[in-house]
Write an enzyme that holds these catalytic residues in place. Structure first.
Site, PDB file in Angstrom:
ATOM      1  CG  HIS A 103      -9.189  -0.042  -0.924  1.00  0.00           C
ATOM      2  ND1 HIS A 103      -8.653  -0.288   0.327  1.00  0.00           N
ATOM      3  CD2 HIS A 103     -10.542  -0.063  -0.754  1.00  0.00           C
ATOM      4  CE1 HIS A 103      -9.628  -0.448   1.210  1.00  0.00           C
ATOM      5  NE2 HIS A 103     -10.783  -0.302   0.579  1.00  0.00           N
ATOM      6  CG  MET A 112     -11.639  -2.938   4.694  1.00  0.00           C
ATOM      7  SD  MET A 112     -10.133  -2.284   3.939  1.00  0.00           S
ATOM      8  CE  MET A 112      -9.367  -1.405   5.298  1.00  0.00           C
ATOM      9  CB  SER A 142      -0.892   0.020   1.244  1.00  0.00           C
ATOM     10  OG  SER A 142      -1.412   1.327   1.416  1.00  0.00           O
ATOM     11  CG  MET A 164      -8.409   6.973   2.042  1.00  0.00           C
ATOM     12  SD  MET A 164      -7.618   6.940   3.645  1.00  0.00           S
ATOM     13  CE  MET A 164      -6.849   5.300   3.596  1.00  0.00           C
ATOM     14  CG  HIS A 192      -3.660  -1.726  -1.823  1.00  0.00           C
ATOM     15  ND1 HIS A 192      -4.732  -2.520  -2.161  1.00  0.00           N
ATOM     16  CD2 HIS A 192      -4.105  -0.904  -0.835  1.00  0.00           C
ATOM     17  CE1 HIS A 192      -5.776  -2.216  -1.403  1.00  0.00           C
ATOM     18  NE2 HIS A 192      -5.424  -1.222  -0.596  1.00  0.00           N
ATOM     19  CG  ASP A 226      -5.107   2.229   0.642  1.00  0.00           C
ATOM     20  OD1 ASP A 226      -6.030   1.422   0.458  1.00  0.00           O
ATOM     21  OD2 ASP A 226      -4.002   1.911   1.131  1.00  0.00           O
ATOM     22  N   GLY A 253      -9.179   4.065   6.588  1.00  0.00           N
ATOM     23  CA  GLY A 253      -8.885   5.480   6.794  1.00  0.00           C
ATOM     24  C   GLY A 253      -7.418   5.771   7.059  1.00  0.00           C
ATOM     25  CG  PHE A 254      -6.108   6.828   9.723  1.00  0.00           C
ATOM     26  CD1 PHE A 254      -5.611   8.084   9.391  1.00  0.00           C
ATOM     27  CD2 PHE A 254      -7.403   6.730  10.210  1.00  0.00           C
ATOM     28  CE1 PHE A 254      -6.392   9.225   9.556  1.00  0.00           C
ATOM     29  CE2 PHE A 254      -8.191   7.865  10.389  1.00  0.00           C
ATOM     30  CZ  PHE A 254      -7.681   9.118  10.054  1.00  0.00           C
ATOM     31  N   GLY A 255      -3.217   4.044   7.598  1.00  0.00           N
ATOM     32  CA  GLY A 255      -2.249   2.962   7.682  1.00  0.00           C
ATOM     33  C   GLY A 255      -1.759   2.839   9.119  1.00  0.00           C
ATOM     34  N   GLY A 256      -1.011   1.787   9.378  1.00  0.00           N
ATOM     35  CA  GLY A 256      -0.353   1.639  10.665  1.00  0.00           C
ATOM     36  C   GLY A 256      -1.241   1.243  11.824  1.00  0.00           C
ATOM     37  CG  ASP A 259      -6.190  -3.008   2.832  1.00  0.00           C
ATOM     38  OD1 ASP A 259      -5.133  -2.664   3.388  1.00  0.00           O
ATOM     39  OD2 ASP A 259      -6.862  -2.253   2.100  1.00  0.00           O
ATOM     40  N   GLY A 260      -4.848  -4.274   6.009  1.00  0.00           N
ATOM     41  CA  GLY A 260      -4.811  -3.526   7.261  1.00  0.00           C
ATOM     42  C   GLY A 260      -4.104  -4.283   8.373  1.00  0.00           C
ATOM     43  N   GLY A 261      -2.992  -3.725   8.838  1.00  0.00           N
ATOM     44  CA  GLY A 261      -2.269  -4.338   9.951  1.00  0.00           C
ATOM     45  C   GLY A 261      -1.586  -5.647   9.608  1.00  0.00           C
ATOM     46  CG  MET A 320     -11.479   3.120   1.369  1.00  0.00           C
ATOM     47  SD  MET A 320      -9.993   2.993   2.387  1.00  0.00           S
ATOM     48  CE  MET A 320      -8.748   3.113   1.102  1.00  0.00           C
ATOM     49  N   GLY A 345       1.274  -2.012   3.933  1.00  0.00           N
ATOM     50  CA  GLY A 345       1.870  -0.691   3.787  1.00  0.00           C
ATOM     51  C   GLY A 345       3.064  -0.538   4.702  1.00  0.00           C
TER      52      GLY A 345
END
Ligand code: DX5
Ligand code: ZN
Length: 240
Positions: free
Chosen positions: A86, A157, A28, A57, A53, A55, A162-165, A195-197, A88, A217
């Site tokens: 992706h 998800m 990402s 937003m 990827h 993102d 909304g946010f990485g990390g 996707d995410g974490g 959003m 990401g």
């Protein structure tokens, strides 16, 4: 005397299934250096990534603003890998043609981002692009039941968008398992993306649950360009 082959346990039976599923890594670019995005794309491409990827937003559907179609278009020349876009944003339909024209290869939408999911899916397909649907942590698996036969990709998800990390929400592993069963039942090649974490601690659980595309990401872009190849390889192997 030759020893007997070990008895086949239930977990052994699962191994060939997992090994035949190739795991692809989708960095990402939300975690890339935004001041050097072209360089970052080239670096992860050379480091063995499978998708890019992206993102998108809008500050409305999710509480953050990232990039628009002009940036996607400007990045297109920096990698030949599929652009996994992706979306959003809401409403999503007016923007789908813009991202298709900018060079997206896969366009993923959320069921909540427009009034008619089936129409959004058909719109992406009518533009000759692959189509995905993304399920938020609070969205039921059943949200895709009536469009699954049309899809190329389902995105789970594992954080709220909304946010990485952010930290991986482990309750989503059951959703990945349920979707793996549904996808296998179709007999079609539908990618199951998480996707995410996703990081060196959580990748293995996502793969075991049935994911075959890992968005990452923070984990991909940590350590700078010299570390990208190793990061991608570790994620692909579900390394702890
Ligand atoms: C969140 C995005 C993710 C995110 C992943 O809304 O969809 O793609 O950037 O970032 P990491 O891998 O850092 O959790
Ligand atoms: Zn994403």
């Amino acid at each position: 005397m030759a020893s007997m082959p070990p008895a086949c346990s239930d977990s052994d039976k699962l191994i060939p299934k997992r090994m035949t599923r190739s795991i692809r890594i989708a960095p990402s670019i939300l975690a890339a250096d935004f001041a050097r995005l072209g360089d970052e794309l080239r670096a992860v491409t050379e480091a063995g990534a499978d998708f890019i990827h992206i993102d998108v937003m809008d500050g409305h559907f999710v509480p953050n603003i990232t990039i628009g179609p002009e940036v996607v278009g400007a990045l297109r020349e920096h990698s030949a890998l599929p652009f996994d876009v992706h979306l959003m944003l809401s409403p999503v339909d007016p923007f789908i043609p813009l991202f298709a024209a900018a060079g997206a290869d896969i366009i993923t939408v959320h069921p909540e981002s427009g009034p008619h999911l089936h129409r959004s899916v058909q719109l992406v397909k009518s533009l000759g692009k692959k189509v995905g649907v993304a399920l938020n942590p609070g969205t039921q698996v059943e949200a895709i039941d009536n469009v699954l036969g049309e899809l190329d990709l389902v995105l789970v998800m594992s954080v709220n968008p909304g946010f990485g990390g952010q930290s991986f929400i482990t309750s989503q592993l059951d959703k990945i398992r349920a979707l793996r069963t549904r996808i296998d039942a179709t007999g079609r090649a539908i990618d199951l993306e998480v996707d995410g974490g996703v990081n060196f601690e959580t990748a293995a659980a996502a793969i075991e649950a049935g994911a075959d595309v890992l968005v990452a990401g923070t984990a991909t872009f940590s350590g700078g360009p010299g570390a990208y190849a190793d990061n991608i390889e570790r994620l692909r192997n579900g390394a702890g």
